[in-house]
Design a protein around this motif. Sequence first.
Motif, PDB file in Angstrom:
ATOM      1  N   GLY A 145      10.120  -2.828 -11.133  1.00 22.16           N
ATOM      2  CA  GLY A 145      11.345  -1.139 -10.956  1.00 22.16           C
ATOM      3  C   GLY A 145      10.249  -0.146 -10.801  1.00 22.16           C
ATOM      4  N   GLU A 146      10.678   0.844 -11.260  1.00 27.51           N
ATOM      5  CA  GLU A 146       9.770   1.750 -11.424  1.00 27.51           C
ATOM      6  C   GLU A 146       8.319   2.060 -12.361  1.00 27.51           C
ATOM      7  N   ARG A 147       8.077   0.971 -13.202  1.00 25.45           N
ATOM      8  CA  ARG A 147       7.497   1.256 -14.155  1.00 25.45           C
ATOM      9  C   ARG A 147       6.369   0.254 -13.138  1.00 25.45           C
ATOM     10  N   LEU A 148       6.060  -0.904 -12.923  1.00 22.40           N
ATOM     11  CA  LEU A 148       5.197  -1.785 -11.945  1.00 22.40           C
ATOM     12  C   LEU A 148       5.385  -0.769 -10.193  1.00 22.40           C
ATOM     13  N   PHE A 149       6.148  -0.335  -9.480  1.00 22.87           N
ATOM     14  CA  PHE A 149       5.708   0.839  -9.059  1.00 22.87           C
ATOM     15  C   PHE A 149       5.105   1.539  -9.109  1.00 22.87           C
ATOM     16  N   LEU A 150       4.650   2.661 -10.056  1.00 24.98           N
ATOM     17  CA  LEU A 150       4.191   3.770 -10.163  1.00 24.98           C
ATOM     18  C   LEU A 150       2.775   3.343 -10.629  1.00 24.98           C
ATOM     19  N   LYS A 151       2.631   1.974 -11.280  1.00 24.21           N
ATOM     20  CA  LYS A 151       1.668   1.507 -11.679  1.00 24.21           C
ATOM     21  C   LYS A 151       0.697   1.616 -10.621  1.00 24.21           C
ATOM     22  N   LYS A 152       1.191   0.390 -10.132  1.00 24.24           N
ATOM     23  CA  LYS A 152       0.182   0.060  -8.672  1.00 24.24           C
ATOM     24  C   LYS A 152       0.119   1.430  -7.981  1.00 24.24           C
ATOM     25  N   LEU A 153       0.882   2.581  -7.523  1.00 25.00           N
ATOM     26  CA  LEU A 153       0.724   4.067  -7.024  1.00 25.00           C
ATOM     27  C   LEU A 153      -0.318   4.896  -7.430  1.00 25.00           C
ATOM     28  N   ILE A 154      -0.049   4.452  -8.594  1.00 22.53           N
ATOM     29  CA  ILE A 154      -1.501   5.662  -9.879  1.00 22.53           C
ATOM     30  C   ILE A 154      -2.595   4.753  -9.385  1.00 22.53           C
ATOM     31  N   GLN A 177       0.521  -0.775  -0.127  1.00 17.73           N
ATOM     32  CA  GLN A 177      -0.335   0.328  -0.446  1.00 17.73           C
ATOM     33  C   GLN A 177       1.200   1.327  -0.192  1.00 17.73           C
ATOM     34  N   PHE A 178       0.393   2.175  -0.666  1.00 15.69           N
ATOM     35  CA  PHE A 178       1.034   3.502  -0.430  1.00 15.69           C
ATOM     36  C   PHE A 178       0.560   4.875   0.946  1.00 15.69           C
ATOM     37  N   PHE A 179      -1.093   4.773   0.288  1.00 14.58           N
ATOM     38  CA  PHE A 179      -2.135   5.768   0.443  1.00 14.58           C
ATOM     39  C   PHE A 179      -2.518   5.305   1.608  1.00 14.58           C
ATOM     40  N   ALA A 180      -3.367   3.848   1.582  1.00 18.78           N
ATOM     41  CA  ALA A 180      -3.963   3.013   2.711  1.00 18.78           C
ATOM     42  C   ALA A 180      -2.963   3.512   3.741  1.00 18.78           C
ATOM     43  N   GLY A 181      -3.532   3.288   5.498  1.00 20.24           N
ATOM     44  CA  GLY A 181      -2.954   3.599   5.829  1.00 20.24           C
ATOM     45  C   GLY A 181      -2.317   4.744   6.369  1.00 20.24           C
ATOM     46  N   ILE A 182      -2.061   5.682   5.859  1.00 16.65           N
ATOM     47  CA  ILE A 182      -1.206   6.694   6.208  1.00 16.65           C
ATOM     48  C   ILE A 182      -2.076   7.857   5.899  1.00 16.65           C
ATOM     49  N   ILE A 183      -3.261   8.455   4.557  1.00 17.60           N
ATOM     50  CA  ILE A 183      -4.482   9.221   4.526  1.00 17.60           C
ATOM     51  C   ILE A 183      -5.436   8.864   5.429  1.00 17.60           C
TER      52      ILE A 183
END
Length: 321
Positions: A252-261, A181-187
Amino acid sequence: MSTPKQPTSRSANQTKALHPNNLHNRPYDFSALVATHPPLARFVARNQHQQLGIDFANPEAVKTLNAALLQHHYHINHWNIPEGALCPPVPGRADYIHYMAQLLNVAAPTIIPAPESPFTMLDIGTGSSGIYPLLATQLYGWRCVASDINRQSLDNVANIIAANPALTSRIALRQQHDKHQFFAGIIQPGEHYDLNVCNPPFHTSEAEALKGSLRKIKNLARNRSGTDKQMSAQAGTLNFGGQAAELWCNGGERLFLKKLIKESHTFAHQCRWFSSLVSKSENVPPLTKQLRKLGASQIKEIPMSQGNKITRVLAWSFTEQ
């Protein structure tokens, strides 16, 4: 006292094409930096052009330069990071903040530290340096939340904040306990942010990260006197530091950002602008395509450059501005 290696020629004027509001558009004033932060003195020497500079292949020299820049220009004292941690170049990180301020139509700073502002920023993966919230609070007075999955990284940022009491009311630290998760648990429910920033790990493995570090060292070696033996000894050291979660992840970067988006869409109404650095230009088209499918109302690719390094910010919003 050890004698510093001959600095690279670009050390005296390594920044070009930075944002117009960036304080680092001019060459570093090493005399002033040493006066503010005396520990920098042992790393400063004259290069073949008789210009003052440091050896940018030396992680300790780069870290000490960062501490000097943050103290001299941004009034942040006692900045430090653990050995081996990612050491972000201050001019480039300040550029990201300036471009985000421009995106938000925020006026250029007139005084540093800036007075407190109503704008709020979330930093995803702040690392042990806490560089983005530190710069955002001092440059624009934004209130920031800095998150990271690594407790030790947050503890180090907490130590920096404790050494600068004015920051305690401006920067909050939150640990992400779920690596998926990126935002869940933080926001939190009811919270709203004007923007988020993120510097994703852009390598797919440690081997790829080391390969990139060796390439940097070779580029630096072209501009300074040094032997192949010295370069080989440095090849196992990541230039500017960095550990696993900071520099590489599966996909790498692409999969990380796909998940973040994908997750950003869930929090579409709690953040006005989402953003991230994108190191590799070939990743922008597929990420933009994904954003369109998710119904992003605005998508912006913002080019940035520092010296010979070209990067970009991808920013998107799901709400009408």
